[in-house]
Design a protein around this motif. Structure first.
Motif, PDB file in Angstrom:
ATOM      1  N   ARG A 203       0.853  -1.186   0.000  1.00 26.87           N
ATOM      2  CA  ARG A 203       0.000   0.000   0.000  1.00 26.87           C
ATOM      3  C   ARG A 203       0.892   1.240   0.000  1.00 26.87           C
ATOM      4  O   ARG A 203       1.727   1.417   0.881  1.00 26.87           O
ATOM      5  N   PHE A 204       0.703   2.089  -1.003  1.00 27.87           N
ATOM      6  CA  PHE A 204       1.483   3.313  -1.142  1.00 27.87           C
ATOM      7  C   PHE A 204       0.674   4.499  -0.638  1.00 27.87           C
ATOM      8  O   PHE A 204      -0.458   4.715  -1.083  1.00 27.87           O
ATOM      9  N   GLY A 205       1.245   5.277   0.286  1.00 27.66           N
ATOM     10  CA  GLY A 205       0.653   6.536   0.727  1.00 27.66           C
ATOM     11  C   GLY A 205       1.226   7.649  -0.129  1.00 27.66           C
ATOM     12  O   GLY A 205       2.451   7.771  -0.239  1.00 27.66           O
ATOM     13  N   ILE A 206       0.351   8.445  -0.721  1.00 29.04           N
ATOM     14  CA  ILE A 206       0.814   9.430  -1.694  1.00 29.04           C
ATOM     15  C   ILE A 206       0.173  10.792  -1.413  1.00 29.04           C
ATOM     16  O   ILE A 206      -1.050  10.910  -1.339  1.00 29.04           O
TER      17      ILE A 206
ATOM     18  N   ILE B 270       2.993   6.044 -14.438  1.00 31.34           N
ATOM     19  CA  ILE B 270       3.484   5.253 -13.308  1.00 31.34           C
ATOM     20  C   ILE B 270       2.320   4.808 -12.430  1.00 31.34           C
ATOM     21  O   ILE B 270       2.219   3.638 -12.054  1.00 31.34           O
ATOM     22  N   PHE B 271       1.400   5.713 -12.123  1.00 30.58           N
ATOM     23  CA  PHE B 271       0.256   5.354 -11.275  1.00 30.58           C
ATOM     24  C   PHE B 271      -0.657   4.341 -11.956  1.00 30.58           C
ATOM     25  O   PHE B 271      -1.184   3.445 -11.298  1.00 30.58           O
TER      26      PHE B 271
ATOM     27  N   GLU C 291      -1.804  -0.925  -3.902  1.00 32.49           N
ATOM     28  CA  GLU C 291      -2.918  -0.069  -3.512  1.00 32.49           C
ATOM     29  C   GLU C 291      -2.408   1.372  -3.391  1.00 32.49           C
ATOM     30  O   GLU C 291      -1.423   1.622  -2.683  1.00 32.49           O
ATOM     31  N   LEU C 292      -3.069   2.276  -4.081  1.00 32.84           N
ATOM     32  CA  LEU C 292      -2.680   3.689  -4.068  1.00 32.84           C
ATOM     33  C   LEU C 292      -3.630   4.453  -3.145  1.00 32.84           C
ATOM     34  O   LEU C 292      -4.803   4.641  -3.462  1.00 32.84           O
TER      35      LEU C 292
ATOM     36  N   TYR D 154      -6.876   5.529  -8.239  1.00 34.62           N
ATOM     37  CA  TYR D 154      -6.624   5.453  -6.804  1.00 34.62           C
ATOM     38  C   TYR D 154      -7.555   4.424  -6.179  1.00 34.62           C
ATOM     39  O   TYR D 154      -8.621   4.128  -6.716  1.00 34.62           O
ATOM     40  N   HIS D 155      -7.110   3.906  -5.050  1.00 35.01           N
ATOM     41  CA  HIS D 155      -7.913   2.945  -4.305  1.00 35.01           C
ATOM     42  C   HIS D 155      -8.608   3.610  -3.125  1.00 35.01           C
ATOM     43  O   HIS D 155      -9.649   3.146  -2.679  1.00 35.01           O
TER      44      HIS D 155
END
Length: 189
Positions: free
Chosen positions: A3-6, A75-76, A84-85, A110-111
């Motif tokens: 899971r990526f925090g952005i 990239i996203f 998971e974005l 995005y998720h």
């Protein structure tokens, strides 16, 4: 699944997206290389109230169409197939619809989208158990990394060039960020 925090503003978007609005409304010219503080009140002679009043009055318009950083969309789109974005932003809930509209318009996948109304993203990063974070604010990057024990990718800007711990990785662009993430994932598997 990782899971990526952005962060959005200054990370997903360009870091100078706000300047044209300030230049127009206050009839001034801003050199982005001279903006060495995240706090922009010095542009307003240190008048926090004046900046806040202007910002709140224009907030919805400011968030309607900020430009994306180069390569971020591709990239996203790729990452969304494998990770998971989770977008975690200091924007307030009152601009949720404007923000959702922007995601739809830019076709950024995005998720989850969390607008917390504060620059303190530590508890939100912990709550959603993100494995890595992407940020443009120095203090956020350092605090998230140290408090959550995760790597944070910091997008270099004149306003964030203070020293960082090893767990904060400074990059110039999203291609560098992707390369670092690819190597990190390979090394941890």
């Amino acid at each position: 699944m990782l899971r990526f925090g952005i962060d959005i503003d200054g990370t997903t978007t360009t870091n100078d997206w706000l300047f044209p609005f300030i230049e127009k409304d206050f009839n001034i010219k801003i050199d982005p290389e001279e903006i060495v503080e995240y706090d922009l009140t010095h542009i307003f002679d240190g008048d926090q109230e004046k900046f806040t009043k202007w910002y709140l009055k224009n907030e919805s318009e400011l968030f309607r169409n900020p430009p994306l950083r180069l390569h971020v969309k591709d990239i996203f789109v790729n990452w969304a197939k494998h990770y998971e974005l989770y977008f975690i932003s200091a924007r307030g809930e009152h601009v949720l619809q404007v923000t959702k509209d922007w995601f739809k318009q830019t076709e950024i996948p995005y998720h989850h989208l969390e607008l917390i109304g504060s620059h303190d993203k530590i508890e939100t990063a912990k709550k959603f158990q993100v494995d890595i974070f992407f940020e443009d604010t120095h203090d956020n990057a350092v605090n998230i990394s140290e408090s959550c024990g995760i790597p944070v990718i910091l997008f270099d800007s004149p306003y964030n060039r203070m020293p960082v711990p090893e767990s904060v990785i400074r990059v110039e662009n999203w291609l560098e960020a992707k390369d670092w993430v690819d190597n990190w994932i390979q090394a941890t598997n």
